[in-house]
Design an enzyme around this catalytic site. Structure first.
Site, PDB file in Angstrom:
ATOM      1  N   GLY A 247       2.593 -46.332 101.138  1.00  0.00           N
ATOM      2  CA  GLY A 247       1.878 -47.003 100.113  1.00  0.00           C
ATOM      3  C   GLY A 247       2.913 -46.969  98.987  1.00  0.00           C
ATOM      4  O   GLY A 247       4.001 -47.190  99.222  1.00  0.00           O
ATOM      5  N   SER A 248       2.220 -46.877  97.818  1.00  0.00           N
ATOM      6  CA  SER A 248       3.503 -46.863  96.450  1.00  0.00           C
ATOM      7  C   SER A 248       4.307 -45.737  96.622  1.00  0.00           C
ATOM      8  O   SER A 248       4.034 -44.623  96.975  1.00  0.00           O
ATOM      9  CB  SER A 248       2.317 -47.022  95.169  1.00  0.00           C
ATOM     10  OG  SER A 248       1.663 -45.803  94.911  1.00  0.00           O
ATOM     11  N   GLY A 252       3.757 -41.856  97.008  1.00  0.00           N
ATOM     12  CA  GLY A 252       4.625 -41.096  98.071  1.00  0.00           C
ATOM     13  C   GLY A 252       5.179 -39.934  97.040  1.00  0.00           C
ATOM     14  O   GLY A 252       5.366 -38.715  97.637  1.00  0.00           O
ATOM     15  N   GLU A 269       6.760 -44.272 103.882  1.00  0.00           N
ATOM     16  CA  GLU A 269       7.056 -45.462 104.011  1.00  0.00           C
ATOM     17  C   GLU A 269       6.578 -46.188 102.690  1.00  0.00           C
ATOM     18  O   GLU A 269       5.309 -46.530 102.641  1.00  0.00           O
ATOM     19  CB  GLU A 269       6.896 -46.256 105.299  1.00  0.00           C
ATOM     20  CG  GLU A 269       7.269 -47.608 105.461  1.00  0.00           C
ATOM     21  CD  GLU A 269       6.778 -48.804 104.801  1.00  0.00           C
ATOM     22  OE1 GLU A 269       7.421 -49.152 103.850  1.00  0.00           O
ATOM     23  OE2 GLU A 269       5.700 -49.340 105.242  1.00  0.00           O
ATOM     24  N   CYS A 303       4.856 -54.871 102.531  1.00  0.00           N
ATOM     25  CA  CYS A 303       5.829 -54.112 101.885  1.00  0.00           C
ATOM     26  C   CYS A 303       7.248 -54.662 102.399  1.00  0.00           C
ATOM     27  O   CYS A 303       8.118 -54.272 101.754  1.00  0.00           O
ATOM     28  CB  CYS A 303       5.859 -52.795 102.641  1.00  0.00           C
ATOM     29  SG  CYS A 303       5.810 -52.563 104.538  1.00  0.00           S
TER      30      CYS A 303
END
Length: 515
Positions: A247-248, A252, A269, A303
């Site tokens: 995610g963002s 994270g 990630e 992403c």
């Protein structure tokens, strides 16, 4: 159209084995109602309401973790090749329901049909990879400095694994984690994005059928659909030795801080701000095909989407003109329609964010081509013309990731400058160079080249194969999922020393004699 959308999605869910009663919690085979606030799942295609149900709250997590812990205790005793048999069965279920699950991905995430099918195929591929891996969880035999001693490493199951995924890959990223974790002997607790809950329910139903068919412990796969409070509760749970989060960067950081406080492990990630360099020797026809897919595929919501195009000054005008021509001919609209290449943004917030960034760029004097709303798509969806922005390369907005189809075109003079521009952002996920010069290609892949986790030559930044470890550096989080030796994140290492002599020599030649 919205009434028809819901009816078609209900039919898909029935075909996939999801109960007509939608619930946010699956503790293994038991579906439970969530105790959080009411939630309405909507399709980005036309804004149609697809389902209503209460989300999970942190109060719903204890029974899920309990069943995951109990199942792990049984599963870790099962030989790894037998664990692979479960993943093989999951792969067969996915093959049997590929079209239905792919269509559900399109309805709920807004992906074009080809991308939806590709995502499910990625799940099938990772199942095959994991089945092979179940016979290759290799340790090491190490030369001991002591006579008649054996020194070795073994890998053991780690424990229940928490998995947090984002809306843009609503099923594949879960499979990257879950299939590897299962063959490694772990159970899995999944928190999907609340923007794509129905895809998660379908995956849970598919997995549970395979679990029951193979006689595996029923609590190996669990599901909790909720907001940030669920993510933080998972991060705080000491019963989960590993939390994998996609995610963002902001999300994270919050997860990593919480997990680190309990000395747990994270696999992150996070954001990408990916660049491609186009050198003077590049095959422009090949490069342009790759650039367009990477920049506008999934409406720029990957992403690995291409966000920065670094073009040699001798080619920049030509590349810009050709890109603008291709963009003007892009087929935009309902992702379920044949021939459409660009579907909708996920929701109104994504659209407003894109428009705000483009507005700021125009206010700062940047030349923006495209980016306006596409008005011929289905009513209720947020469709846009992908944008190209002529940029100098050092603007602050370029260093931020806007999750939308905005491509910055930056000119460079020499390869040293181009590599510096590639590396001049906080994120470090994917990168590419288009060149027919072997020296340029090798330099870009070297230690002094791209600082990203994914470094490509003559292919775009998007569309990774499952055999390679996926992930990136810097603000992308440093994690690796799927292929190569990424399986080691889901296991614990034990260094074993066996003395089969009648003596007790100490390492480093230390003498410690006791009468």
């Amino acid at each position: 159209m919205t009434t028809g959308t819901r009816a078609r999605v209900d039919k898909l869910l029935t075909d996939l084995g999801v109960s007509a009663t939608r619930t946010a919690v699956a503790a293994g085979s038991r579906w439970l109602a969530g105790t959080g606030g009411s939630w309405q799942a909507r399709s980005p295609i036309d804004g149609a309401a697809l389902a209503e149900f209460p989300l999970a709250s942190a109060r719903d997590l204890p029974p899920v973790i309990a069943v995951a812990t109990e199942s792990f205790a049984q599963w870790r005793e099962v030989p790894a090749p037998q664990r692979g048999a479960l993943v093989r069965a999951i792969g067969e279920e996915l093959r049997a329901h590929k079209d239905a699950l792919a269509a559900l991905v399109s309805y709920e995430a807004g992906k074009i049909v080809e991308e939806g099918r590709g995502e499910v195929q990625e799940m099938i591929d990772v199942c095959e990879f994991a089945v092979g891996l179940s016979r290759q969880l290799y340790g090491l035999t190490i030369a001991s400095e002591r006579r008649e001693h054996r020194l070795s490493e073994q890998w053991h199951p780690l424990g229940p694994v928490g998995v947090i995924t984002a809306f843009n890959f609503p099923v594949a990223v879960w499979a990257w984690n879950a299939m590897i974790a299962l063959v490694c002997g772990d159970s899995v607790v999944w928190k999907p994005s609340e923007k794509t809950p129905l895809c998660a329910m379908a995956c849970q139903a598919i997995t549970q059928r395979a679990i029951e068919a193979t006689g595996a412990p029923r609590g190996l796969s669990s599901l909790v659909i909720g907001g940030a409070d669920i993510g933080q509760a998972l991060a705080s749970a000491r019963e989960l030795p590993l939390l994998s989060a996609t995610g963002s960067v902001r999300m994270g950081r919050a997860v990593a801080t919480t997990v680190a406080a309990r000395l747990g492990k994270t696999l992150l990630e996070l954001g990408g701000n990916n660049a491609a360099i186009v050198s003077p020797s590049a095959d422009l026809d090949l490069a342009l095909r790759a650039i367009v897919f990477a920049a506008v595929g999934t409406c720029g919501q990957r992403c690995t989407s291409l966000r920065r195009l670094i073009v040699h000054q001798s080619l920049a005008d030509t590349v810009l003109a050709r890109l603008r021509g291709i963009y003007s001919r892009l087929s935009i609209g309902n992702p379920l329609d044949p021939g459409v290449l660009v579907g909708p943004l996920i929701d109104e917030h994504a659209f407003e964010t894109m428009q705000r960034v483009l507005g700021e760029l125009r206010a700062r004097g940047a030349r923006v081509h495209g980016g306006e709303r596409f008005t011929r798509g289905p009513a209720g969806g947020f469709y846009v013309h992908p944008a190209i922005v002529e940029a100098a390369g050092d603007e602050s907005l370029i260093k931020e990731e806007t999750f939308a189809p905005i491509l910055y075109l930056i000119r460079y003079e020499d390869l040293t400058q181009a590599i510096a521009l590639n590396n001049a952002v906080p994120q470090g996920l994917a990168s590419a160079i288009f060149t027919n010069d072997v020296r340029e290609a090798e330099r870009f892949c070297s230690a002094s080249g791209s600082d990203c986790g994914i470094v490509n030559v003559n292919i775009g930044t998007s569309g990774a194969e499952i055999g390679g470890a996926f992930g990136g550096e810097k603000d992308t989080g440093g994690g690796r999922e799927s292929g190569s030796d990424a399986w080691k994140a889901y296991m614990r290492r034990a260094t074993n020393t066996v003395n089969y002599s009648r003596e007790l020599p100490l390492a480093q030649g230390i003498r410690f004699d006791v009468d």
